[in-house]
Design an enzyme around this catalytic site. Structure first.
Site, PDB file in Angstrom:
ATOM      1  N   ALA A  29       0.858  -1.178   0.000  1.00 15.92           N
ATOM      2  CA  ALA A  29       0.000   0.000   0.000  1.00 15.92           C
ATOM      3  C   ALA A  29       0.897   1.231   0.000  1.00 15.92           C
ATOM      4  O   ALA A  29       2.064   1.163   0.400  1.00 15.92           O
ATOM      5  CB  ALA A  29      -0.890  -0.015   1.237  1.00 15.92           C
TER       6      ALA A  29
ATOM      7  N   GLY B 147       0.581  -4.988   0.839  1.00 19.88           N
ATOM      8  CA  GLY B 147      -0.588  -5.050  -0.036  1.00 19.88           C
ATOM      9  C   GLY B 147      -0.279  -5.696  -1.387  1.00 19.88           C
ATOM     10  O   GLY B 147      -1.170  -6.265  -2.024  1.00 19.88           O
TER      11      GLY B 147
ATOM     12  N   GLU C 143      -0.614  -9.289  -0.782  1.00 19.80           N
ATOM     13  CA  GLU C 143      -2.046  -9.549  -0.603  1.00 19.80           C
ATOM     14  C   GLU C 143      -2.786  -9.544  -1.935  1.00 19.80           C
ATOM     15  O   GLU C 143      -3.669 -10.371  -2.177  1.00 19.80           O
ATOM     16  CB  GLU C 143      -2.662  -8.501   0.335  1.00 19.80           C
ATOM     17  CG  GLU C 143      -2.093  -8.550   1.740  1.00 19.80           C
ATOM     18  CD  GLU C 143      -2.714  -7.490   2.628  1.00 19.80           C
ATOM     19  OE1 GLU C 143      -2.243  -6.335   2.598  1.00 19.80           O
ATOM     20  OE2 GLU C 143      -3.683  -7.796   3.328  1.00 19.80           O
TER      21      GLU C 143
ATOM     22  N   GLU D 137       4.258  -5.152   7.170  1.00 21.18           N
ATOM     23  CA  GLU D 137       3.452  -4.132   7.853  1.00 21.18           C
ATOM     24  C   GLU D 137       3.870  -3.938   9.299  1.00 21.18           C
ATOM     25  O   GLU D 137       3.781  -2.841   9.843  1.00 21.18           O
ATOM     26  CB  GLU D 137       1.958  -4.519   7.807  1.00 21.18           C
ATOM     27  CG  GLU D 137       1.302  -4.360   6.450  1.00 21.18           C
ATOM     28  CD  GLU D 137       1.373  -5.590   5.574  1.00 21.18           C
ATOM     29  OE1 GLU D 137       2.197  -6.496   5.867  1.00 21.18           O
ATOM     30  OE2 GLU D 137       0.620  -5.651   4.584  1.00 21.18           O
TER      31      GLU D 137
HETATM   32  N1  CO8 Z   1       4.606   3.247  -0.508  1.00 19.64           N
HETATM   33  C1  CO8 Z   1       5.005   4.395  -1.047  1.00 19.64           C
HETATM   34  N2  CO8 Z   1       6.177   4.542  -1.692  1.00 19.64           N
HETATM   35  C2  CO8 Z   1       6.955   3.469  -1.805  1.00 19.64           C
HETATM   36  C3  CO8 Z   1       6.594   2.220  -1.276  1.00 19.64           C
HETATM   37  C4  CO8 Z   1       5.338   2.121  -0.608  1.00 19.64           C
HETATM   38  N3  CO8 Z   1       4.897   0.976  -0.098  1.00 19.64           N
HETATM   39  N4  CO8 Z   1       7.562   1.328  -1.531  1.00 19.64           N
HETATM   40  C5  CO8 Z   1       8.518   2.006  -2.214  1.00 19.64           C
HETATM   41  N5  CO8 Z   1       8.160   3.296  -2.382  1.00 19.64           N
HETATM   42  C6  CO8 Z   1       8.912   4.363  -3.058  1.00 19.64           C
HETATM   43  C7  CO8 Z   1      10.047   4.833  -2.201  1.00 19.64           C
HETATM   44  O1  CO8 Z   1       9.597   5.769  -1.268  1.00 19.64           O
HETATM   45  C8  CO8 Z   1      10.964   5.437  -3.239  1.00 19.64           C
HETATM   46  O2  CO8 Z   1      10.444   6.695  -3.603  1.00 19.64           O
HETATM   47  P1  CO8 Z   1      11.425   8.012  -3.622  1.00 19.64           P
HETATM   48  O3  CO8 Z   1      12.432   7.699  -4.692  1.00 19.64           O
HETATM   49  O4  CO8 Z   1      10.484   9.116  -3.955  1.00 19.64           O
HETATM   50  O5  CO8 Z   1      12.012   8.065  -2.264  1.00 19.64           O
HETATM   51  C9  CO8 Z   1      10.774   4.519  -4.449  1.00 19.64           C
HETATM   52  O6  CO8 Z   1       9.529   3.858  -4.221  1.00 19.64           O
HETATM   53  C10 CO8 Z   1      11.861   3.473  -4.571  1.00 19.64           C
HETATM   54  O7  CO8 Z   1      11.957   2.760  -3.334  1.00 19.64           O
HETATM   55  P2  CO8 Z   1      13.348   2.593  -2.527  1.00 19.64           P
HETATM   56  O8  CO8 Z   1      14.267   3.715  -2.822  1.00 19.64           O
HETATM   57  O9  CO8 Z   1      13.006   2.326  -1.101  1.00 19.64           O
HETATM   58  O10 CO8 Z   1      13.897   1.269  -3.247  1.00 19.64           O
HETATM   59  P3  CO8 Z   1      14.848   0.154  -2.610  1.00 19.64           P
HETATM   60  O11 CO8 Z   1      15.242  -0.728  -3.744  1.00 19.64           O
HETATM   61  O12 CO8 Z   1      15.918   0.769  -1.782  1.00 19.64           O
HETATM   62  O13 CO8 Z   1      13.912  -0.670  -1.593  1.00 19.64           O
HETATM   63  C11 CO8 Z   1      11.895  -1.831  -0.908  1.00 19.64           C
HETATM   64  C12 CO8 Z   1      12.827  -1.428  -2.079  1.00 19.64           C
HETATM   65  C13 CO8 Z   1      12.611  -2.811   0.024  1.00 19.64           C
HETATM   66  C14 CO8 Z   1      10.687  -2.476  -1.521  1.00 19.64           C
HETATM   67  C15 CO8 Z   1      11.503  -0.573  -0.109  1.00 19.64           C
HETATM   68  O14 CO8 Z   1      11.030   0.410  -1.006  1.00 19.64           O
HETATM   69  C16 CO8 Z   1      10.439  -0.810   0.928  1.00 19.64           C
HETATM   70  O15 CO8 Z   1      10.723  -1.339   1.991  1.00 19.64           O
HETATM   71  N6  CO8 Z   1       9.189  -0.388   0.635  1.00 19.64           N
HETATM   72  C17 CO8 Z   1       8.087  -0.481   1.555  1.00 19.64           C
HETATM   73  C18 CO8 Z   1       7.602  -1.923   1.680  1.00 19.64           C
HETATM   74  C19 CO8 Z   1       6.469  -2.002   2.707  1.00 19.64           C
HETATM   75  O16 CO8 Z   1       6.638  -1.732   3.884  1.00 19.64           O
HETATM   76  N7  CO8 Z   1       5.276  -2.410   2.240  1.00 19.64           N
HETATM   77  C20 CO8 Z   1       4.133  -2.556   3.100  1.00 19.64           C
HETATM   78  C21 CO8 Z   1       3.344  -1.303   3.077  1.00 19.64           C
HETATM   79  S1  CO8 Z   1       2.005  -1.334   4.269  1.00 19.64           S
HETATM   80  C22 CO8 Z   1       0.808  -2.184   3.500  1.00 19.64           C
HETATM   81  O17 CO8 Z   1       0.950  -2.680   2.404  1.00 19.64           O
HETATM   82  C23 CO8 Z   1      -0.494  -2.290   4.269  1.00 19.64           C
HETATM   83  C24 CO8 Z   1      -1.480  -3.200   3.582  1.00 19.64           C
HETATM   84  C25 CO8 Z   1      -2.886  -2.922   4.020  1.00 19.64           C
HETATM   85  C26 CO8 Z   1      -3.882  -2.709   2.914  1.00 19.64           C
HETATM   86  C27 CO8 Z   1      -3.354  -3.022   1.531  1.00 19.64           C
HETATM   87  C28 CO8 Z   1      -4.095  -2.321   0.459  1.00 19.64           C
HETATM   88  C29 CO8 Z   1      -3.456  -2.422  -0.926  1.00 19.64           C
END
Ligand code: CO8
Length: 258
Positions: A66, A109, A112, A132
């Site tokens: 998400a 998400g 999911e 999460e």
């Molecule tokens: N939300 C928003 N932006 C994101 C997300 C995200 N989940 N994941 C990555 N991005 C963005 C980053 O902020 C970054 O943007 P910017 O360049 O503007 O800073 C860009 O994407 C590239 O990401 P990274 O620089 O972090 O790339 P890396 O290769 O270093 O890392 C990862 C990749 C490991 C995937 C890392 O981006 C990460 O940990 N992302 C978050 C993963 C996460 O925690 N996901 C769970 C989110 S909570 C959730 O899903 C709740 C579910 C409930 C309902 C679901 C409904 C759909």
């Protein structure tokens, strides 16, 4: 032909293809993506020329979860009053078989969403996780339920409580994915599987899907009763008559999807 801001949509013969397309955010699933995916999938679902739907992302990410930036501003009462992300439930309610083609990150998400699909074709680059917990939240579109049913309590607890990532080979071993393939072939295999499914009787494939999902969603006895009723109902269709006649006559069936 409708165009969408966050996804690409195309039809290849009887297969509808939805490609998540927010590369700068690793396909993070915000409200706009939800509306786009659900609208495109529902349009395919009512189109008799579509017999299967593939949902995919990029090489780097199926979807990284998400959209954390969108969610970070919200409080409990916002979530409740907006019924946040409830729209995703519509995807699990489609009659058309759905296939996730997963390369790279399928986190939160994203994992999911992949699990909401009926089949999952995973490239060997796929990485699954429910991180999460690291954000102080839990899965919100069925992940805790679907992951547990798919891989069992021991592994689901491990993933959900530690937030650890699981690589494709382990996910395949545990039965989370339908087929594990080299990452450069993921979409190709998913399209082939989708085309094969779409070549069958749509009435039968949508009922088969409903029966399996009922097993997933309910106890065994209720599931078996539902299956029996659905099985009987196939005998009201032209495709059952044609399919069995073709077998008896040693020829290929000519399904009309009715
Ligand atoms: N939300 C928003 N932006 C994101 C997300 C995200 N989940 N994941 C990555 N991005 C963005 C980053 O902020 C970054 O943007 P910017 O360049 O503007 O800073 C860009 O994407 C590239 O990401 P990274 O620089 O972090 O790339 P890396 O290769 O270093 O890392 C990862 C990749 C490991 C995937 C890392 O981006 C990460 O940990 N992302 C978050 C993963 C996460 O925690 N996901 C769970 C989110 S909570 C959730 O899903 C709740 C579910 C409930 C309902 C679901 C409904 C759909």
């Amino acid at each position: 032909e409708t165009t969408y801001a966050t996804i690409l949509v195309e039809q290849r013969d009887r297969v509808g293809v939805i490609t998540l397309n927010r590369p700068k955010a690793l396909n993070a699933l915000n409200t706009e993506v939800m509306h786009d995916v659900v609208a495109a999938a529902q349009a395919f679902d009512v189109d008799p020329s579509v017999g299967a739907i593939v949902i995919t992302g990029s090489d780097r990410a199926f979807a990284a979860g998400a959209d954390i930036k969108e969610m970070s501003e919200k409080g409990y009462s916002d979530m409740l009053s907006e019924q946040f992300f409830v729209g995703w439930d519509a995807l699990a309610a489609l009659r058309t078989p759905t296939i996730a083609a997963v390369n790279g990150y399928a986190l939160g998400g994203g994992c999911e969403l992949a699990m909401m699909c009926d089949l999952m074709i995973a490239g060997d680059s796929a990485v699954f996780g429910q991180p999460e917990i690291n954000l102080g939240v839990i899965p919100g579109i069925g992940g805790s339920q679907r992951l547990t049913r798919a891989i069992g309590k021991a592994k689901a607890m491990d993933m959900m409580l530690t937030g650890r990532q699981m690589k494709a080979d382990e996910a395949d071993r545990l039965g989370l994915v339908s087929r594990l393939v080299p990452a450069d072939r993921t979409l190709e295999v998913a399209l082939d599987v989708a085309a094969e499914i779409a070549s069958k009787s749509f009435v039968a494939s949508s009922l088969a899907k409903e029966a399996v999902n009922r097993s997933f969603e309910s106890g065994l006895l209720e599931g078996i009763r539902v299956e029996r009723g659905l099985f009987y109902s196939t005998f009201a269709t032209d495709d059952q008559t044609e399919g069995m006649a073709a077998f008896v006559e040693k020829r290929k069936p000519n399904f009309t999807h009715r």
